[in-house]
Design an enzyme around this catalytic site. Sequence first.
Site, PDB file in Angstrom:
ATOM      1  N   CYS A   1     -24.522  45.857  12.297  1.00 19.77           N
ATOM      2  CA  CYS A   1     -25.889  45.969  12.851  1.00 19.77           C
ATOM      3  C   CYS A   1     -26.927  45.477  11.847  1.00 19.77           C
ATOM      4  O   CYS A   1     -27.992  46.093  11.683  1.00 19.77           O
ATOM      5  CB  CYS A   1     -26.192  47.399  13.277  1.00 19.77           C
TER       6      CYS A   1
ATOM      7  N   GLN B   1     -28.537  56.596   5.871  1.00 20.62           N
ATOM      8  CA  GLN B   1     -27.449  56.470   4.892  1.00 20.62           C
ATOM      9  C   GLN B   1     -27.746  57.200   3.584  1.00 20.62           C
ATOM     10  O   GLN B   1     -26.926  57.155   2.666  1.00 20.62           O
ATOM     11  CB  GLN B   1     -27.187  54.981   4.607  1.00 20.62           C
TER      12      GLN B   1
ATOM     13  N   LYS C   1     -23.578  61.342  10.594  1.00 22.56           N
ATOM     14  CA  LYS C   1     -23.181  60.724   9.327  1.00 22.56           C
ATOM     15  C   LYS C   1     -23.115  61.746   8.195  1.00 22.56           C
ATOM     16  O   LYS C   1     -22.833  61.394   7.048  1.00 22.56           O
ATOM     17  CB  LYS C   1     -24.160  59.600   8.975  1.00 22.56           C
TER      18      LYS C   1
ATOM     19  N   HIS D   1     -31.198  47.751   8.991  1.00 25.65           N
ATOM     20  CA  HIS D   1     -30.342  47.927  10.178  1.00 25.65           C
ATOM     21  C   HIS D   1     -31.147  47.499  11.401  1.00 25.65           C
ATOM     22  O   HIS D   1     -32.365  47.582  11.414  1.00 25.65           O
ATOM     23  CB  HIS D   1     -29.971  49.413  10.264  1.00 25.65           C
TER      24      HIS D   1
ATOM     25  N   ASP E   1     -36.010  55.017   6.732  1.00 25.50           N
ATOM     26  CA  ASP E   1     -34.761  55.185   7.471  1.00 25.50           C
ATOM     27  C   ASP E   1     -33.779  55.871   6.526  1.00 25.50           C
ATOM     28  O   ASP E   1     -33.253  55.253   5.600  1.00 25.50           O
ATOM     29  CB  ASP E   1     -34.250  53.806   7.909  1.00 25.50           C
TER      30      ASP E   1
END
Length: 409
Positions: free
Chosen positions: A364, A201, A224, A121, A198
């Site tokens: 993104c 997700q 999220k 991302h 990261d």
Amino acid sequence: MIPTNIKELFPILNEKVNGHSLVYLDSAATSQKPASVIQTIDEYYKRYNSNVHRGVHTLGTMATDAYEGAREKVRKFINAKSIEEVVFTRGTTTSINTIAASYGKANLKAGDEIVISMMEHHSNIIPWQQVAKATGATLKYIPLEEDGTISLETVKEVITSNTKIVSVMHVSNVLGVINPVKEIAKIAHENGAVMVVDGAQSTPHLKVDVQDLDCDFFAFSAHKMCGPTGIGVMYGKKEYLENMEPIEFGGEMIDFVGLQDSTWKELPWKFEGGTPIIAGAIGLGAAIDFLNEIGLDNVEAHEHKLAAYALDKLSSIEGLQIYGPKNPESRAGVVTFNLEDVHPHDVATVLDADGIAIRAGHHCAQPLMKWLKASSTARASFYVYNTEQDIDRLVEGLVKTKEYFSNGF
């Protein structure tokens, strides 16, 4: 077990959009919020709204207890060793920017390497570009396999003794790929590099154990994972956070302020300058309660089942190209696709007319779009409240979209 009445727990899912029952398939962008989270935030503002850490009155104490209680919930949720390793931020982007600006700039020099992957991302690309420019370090990319996965053999070739930072997303927001970050962390450490993950997700969908992953930093966002927008977490091992300088300065993060110099509070508060995002943190705590009640193992199994169902159904549509691995066990609940000769924005617009919300664009991830040889794609992303019936509505809508444009609308 996913509750059979799960949709009833999310007020917005009872809404009509353009006269149709809402089918929300854009949770990778932001998830919907259960009533319990909304009520918790509402209760904070109605009953004990106050600043934290500074008031000795009853409301201030209640707010502080709830805020720090949320931090402890986060610690348990990701299995951090102590609350000193849990810093509240505005979200994943802020967390990674803080790691890059503080740890990166202080520890990199010309000749050093930062390694990321081609699927990242923008929030895990641009901060490292800036650090590379500021320090003279080199930014390197792990190339992808044909199906969009990462090969550990390739990782071993890219990471060298000059590599100081490796930063990789746990789950791709485009391909749905679940990356082997634990194994990548091991390779990074063998070469003397720190590992940044990261987790934007992955944290909402998989059980995360930062000690088991042995990552040095881990970042994620509340919105999220059924929580509010504007709040996230920067996890870092204590030995790294202790030696990092804050990048925001002001009230509440100080120990002593003199005319020419100042000192900082202990962890984690030295990184939380100014009035923190109190309602957001408390809302994140409520979201964690909600997910714990369902069980992350159940959430993950449910999404694997939905991904398999979606891959099967969508594959039956002639002219629809699906990106990423075909094996549903290798991916989370994200399916990205393009419909032949139809721009993804048009696909999303037609589906929206039927009450179906998907995402269209570059997500993104412009370097990944270039690798896919696509300017943009459509994306359906699933969460705990989605069902096979939602996917059936998506398939019906895509067939309708294809017919609409085939007939020259």
